[in-house]
Structure formats: structure tokens, C-alpha cells
Design a protein around this motif. Sequence first.
Motif, PDB file in Angstrom:
ATOM      1  N   VAL A   7      -3.505   2.474  -4.015  1.00 13.09           N
ATOM      2  CA  VAL A   7      -2.245   1.930  -4.068  1.00 13.09           C
ATOM      3  C   VAL A   7      -2.127   0.420  -3.489  1.00 13.09           C
ATOM      4  O   VAL A   7      -2.627   0.347  -2.329  1.00 13.09           O
ATOM      5  CB  VAL A   7      -1.186   2.515  -3.170  1.00 13.09           C
ATOM      6  CG1 VAL A   7       0.349   2.043  -3.460  1.00 13.09           C
ATOM      7  CG2 VAL A   7      -1.113   4.087  -3.721  1.00 13.09           C
ATOM      8  N   THR A   8      -2.058  -0.433  -4.430  1.00 10.25           N
ATOM      9  CA  THR A   8      -2.059  -1.940  -3.824  1.00 10.25           C
ATOM     10  C   THR A   8      -0.729  -2.282  -3.201  1.00 10.25           C
ATOM     11  O   THR A   8       0.237  -1.837  -3.652  1.00 10.25           O
ATOM     12  CB  THR A   8      -2.468  -2.885  -5.186  1.00 10.25           C
ATOM     13  OG1 THR A   8      -1.256  -2.865  -5.903  1.00 10.25           O
ATOM     14  CG2 THR A   8      -3.815  -2.260  -5.844  1.00 10.25           C
ATOM     15  N   GLY A   9      -0.901  -3.365  -2.183  1.00 10.45           N
ATOM     16  CA  GLY A   9       0.127  -3.732  -1.754  1.00 10.45           C
ATOM     17  C   GLY A   9       0.943  -2.999  -0.816  1.00 10.45           C
ATOM     18  O   GLY A   9       2.291  -2.784  -1.039  1.00 10.45           O
ATOM     19  N   GLY A  15       5.073   0.120  -2.075  1.00  7.57           N
ATOM     20  CA  GLY A  15       3.920   0.728  -1.794  1.00  7.57           C
ATOM     21  C   GLY A  15       3.621   1.567  -0.751  1.00  7.57           C
ATOM     22  O   GLY A  15       2.917   2.653  -0.851  1.00  7.57           O
ATOM     23  N   ARG A  16       4.268   1.474   0.420  1.00 10.57           N
ATOM     24  CA  ARG A  16       4.129   2.320   1.442  1.00 10.57           C
ATOM     25  C   ARG A  16       4.694   3.711   1.035  1.00 10.57           C
ATOM     26  O   ARG A  16       4.260   4.814   1.182  1.00 10.57           O
ATOM     27  CB  ARG A  16       4.766   1.977   2.767  1.00 10.57           C
ATOM     28  CG  ARG A  16       5.117   2.986   3.755  1.00 10.57           C
ATOM     29  CD  ARG A  16       5.455   2.279   5.083  1.00 10.57           C
ATOM     30  NE  ARG A  16       4.860   1.469   5.865  1.00 10.57           N
ATOM     31  CZ  ARG A  16       5.117   0.688   6.837  1.00 10.57           C
ATOM     32  NH1 ARG A  16       6.140   0.584   7.211  1.00 10.57           N
ATOM     33  NH2 ARG A  16       4.048  -0.243   7.207  1.00 10.57           N
ATOM     34  N   VAL A  29      -5.527   8.774  -0.448  1.00 17.01           N
ATOM     35  CA  VAL A  29      -5.117   7.545  -0.690  1.00 17.01           C
ATOM     36  C   VAL A  29      -5.644   6.294  -0.090  1.00 17.01           C
ATOM     37  O   VAL A  29      -5.977   6.391   1.016  1.00 17.01           O
ATOM     38  CB  VAL A  29      -3.401   7.354  -0.045  1.00 17.01           C
ATOM     39  CG1 VAL A  29      -2.954   5.963  -0.413  1.00 17.01           C
ATOM     40  CG2 VAL A  29      -2.671   8.354  -0.864  1.00 17.01           C
ATOM     41  N   ALA A  30      -5.900   5.203  -0.788  1.00 13.00           N
ATOM     42  CA  ALA A  30      -6.767   4.202  -0.344  1.00 13.00           C
ATOM     43  C   ALA A  30      -5.283   3.153  -0.251  1.00 13.00           C
ATOM     44  O   ALA A  30      -4.690   2.706  -1.171  1.00 13.00           O
ATOM     45  CB  ALA A  30      -7.694   3.541  -1.316  1.00 13.00           C
ATOM     46  N   VAL A  31      -5.015   2.938   1.001  1.00 16.61           N
ATOM     47  CA  VAL A  31      -3.931   1.738   1.275  1.00 16.61           C
ATOM     48  C   VAL A  31      -4.528   0.538   1.277  1.00 16.61           C
ATOM     49  O   VAL A  31      -5.304   0.020   2.126  1.00 16.61           O
ATOM     50  CB  VAL A  31      -3.761   2.205   2.631  1.00 16.61           C
ATOM     51  CG1 VAL A  31      -2.532   1.115   3.021  1.00 16.61           C
ATOM     52  CG2 VAL A  31      -2.823   3.376   2.491  1.00 16.61           C
ATOM     53  N   HIS A  32      -4.138  -0.230   0.207  1.00 17.13           N
ATOM     54  CA  HIS A  32      -4.540  -1.638   0.045  1.00 17.13           C
ATOM     55  C   HIS A  32      -3.553  -2.727   0.825  1.00 17.13           C
ATOM     56  O   HIS A  32      -2.675  -2.561   0.530  1.00 17.13           O
ATOM     57  CB  HIS A  32      -4.755  -1.961  -1.556  1.00 17.13           C
ATOM     58  CG  HIS A  32      -4.778  -3.523  -1.719  1.00 17.13           C
ATOM     59  ND1 HIS A  32      -3.699  -4.396  -2.008  1.00 17.13           N
ATOM     60  CD2 HIS A  32      -5.771  -4.505  -1.499  1.00 17.13           C
ATOM     61  CE1 HIS A  32      -3.992  -5.429  -1.958  1.00 17.13           C
ATOM     62  NE2 HIS A  32      -5.473  -5.421  -1.679  1.00 17.13           N
ATOM     63  N   LEU A  82      -4.756   4.675 -10.175  1.00 15.34           N
ATOM     64  CA  LEU A  82      -4.335   3.301  -9.766  1.00 15.34           C
ATOM     65  C   LEU A  82      -3.028   2.921  -9.784  1.00 15.34           C
ATOM     66  O   LEU A  82      -2.428   3.024 -10.804  1.00 15.34           O
ATOM     67  CB  LEU A  82      -5.059   2.114 -10.477  1.00 15.34           C
ATOM     68  CG  LEU A  82      -4.857   0.871 -10.336  1.00 15.34           C
ATOM     69  CD1 LEU A  82      -5.094   0.217  -8.891  1.00 15.34           C
ATOM     70  CD2 LEU A  82      -5.415  -0.190 -11.474  1.00 15.34           C
ATOM     71  N   VAL A  83      -2.380   2.422  -8.662  1.00 10.17           N
ATOM     72  CA  VAL A  83      -0.985   1.934  -8.944  1.00 10.17           C
ATOM     73  C   VAL A  83      -0.966   0.527  -8.348  1.00 10.17           C
ATOM     74  O   VAL A  83      -1.233  -0.053  -7.208  1.00 10.17           O
ATOM     75  CB  VAL A  83      -0.188   2.731  -7.709  1.00 10.17           C
ATOM     76  CG1 VAL A  83       1.319   2.293  -7.962  1.00 10.17           C
ATOM     77  CG2 VAL A  83      -0.316   4.349  -7.975  1.00 10.17           C
TER      78      VAL A  83
END
Length: 253
Positions: A7-9, A15-16, A29-32, A82-83
Motif C-alpha cells: 500500500v503506497t502512501g 492509505g492507513r 502488508v508492506a506500509v510504504h 498493489l494499491v
Amino acid sequence: MSRTVLVTGASGGIGRAVAGAFAAAGDRVAVHYSANHAGAEATLAGLAGDGHLLVQGDLADPGHAERVVDIVVRTAGGLDVLVNNAAVGSSAAEAHPLPSVSYAEWQRAWQAAVRVNLLGAANLSYLAARHMIEGGRVGRIVNIGSRGAYRGEPDNPAYGATKAALHALGQSLAISLAPHNIAVSSVAPGFVATDRQAQTLGGERGDGIRGQSPFGRVAEPAEVAAAVLYLASAEATWASGAVLDLNGASYLR
């Protein structure tokens, strides 16, 4: 089956909420984030389950985009969803109405929006999809677009234009990637009660914005997250190519 979701941003706002929805569903989840490390840490700390990770990168830089995907794939062992949520140019502080800004300000706004909102998402989509194809993974890409792509964004035209382009990108990729079992879709929210929009919603324009919807309010981030979670599900395969309006009937097309 647990999936790995980038999840970008994801340091706040939509995004959160999206990161939280996937984690609650059992996904990793990969927190970008780009610059807001404290916000990203707060997102990570609030996620259900374990195995989640932080990944930093300025998506305006193609090399950073490549590094973000590479870190996720190496750390998590793959990437399934991918988000594309990261975006700039929508707040009152970033306004650039043509009649009142200088040409230099106009250029800065457009260059920033194109680099992040469009090219950043395009680069990540390429990198994620190529990984999914090479690994034979059933993949999902969900773009966070905007009502402004259709209704117009007179104070933030670069934002509206790049979100329209993001919708079009998603539809092109939906056709291109379907033979590889990758579904691509977008959501188009109206105003959402995020920190970025707090100044606008709390100011003199706030009541008018809430009044655009017959519900008399704006969306909550969790409502957008619920739609993203659905579009990334196996049940939503046939929604590939769709742009889902999420604006509380504030704009109908």
C-alpha cells in the motif's frame, strides 16, 4: 490464503485505512511512505497480525520505485496486491488555480503531480505486474483515483488530470494483464475525512462540501478501504477495468 499487499502512501488517511483493512483480513502488508516516517510507524503499529513491514521511497524517482518493489519481494517472498494510493496535489496548501498562480508555481504543481500520481503509479504497476507474471501469481492492482477526474478540480487541476490519467491507465492495464490472471481496477472517491483535507473541511467551505452529498457528509477512510478490499478479492475478478465511484451521490455520471 494470506497475501502480500503493498500500500503506497500509507502513513495516514486512506492509505492507513487500506493497510488496516488488509491486515485485519489476514494479509501481510508492506506500509510504504515517502517522508512521514512517524506516521508510517503509527500505521504499522496499529496493524493486526504480524509480519508486516515498512518500506520508504520517493515514488517520483523511478529508481526508488524499483527499490520499493524489490524490498517487498525479497522481504516477504513475493507480492500479490498493489494499491496505488500515494498522491500529491489535492490539499488547499497545494492549490494552483490557473487565474492566480505564477507560471513557475504552475510548473511545479504539474511536475510534482505527474511524477508521483501518474508516473509513480505506472512504474510500480509495471514492476509489480512483471513480478506477478514471472511468478505465476494471481495478482491484483487497485488504484485510488478521484471524483475530481470527472467533476473537475479548478483549484487543483494537476491533481484532477493525473487522477483521470490513472483511471485510464488502470483500464488499459486491465486488458493487458487479464491473460496473466491479474485484475486491475480503480476507486474514485469524493472528499474523504483525512488529515490532508482537515483544513478545507474545517474552514468556511466545509459545510458546502458536506452538502454536495445528499447524505450531508463526506466519506470516512474506512469506507474507501472496504471498497479496495473487495476489488482486490477473488470475487471481484469480473470488476477488472472498473472505476468504482465512492462519492455519496455527490457526483453522478
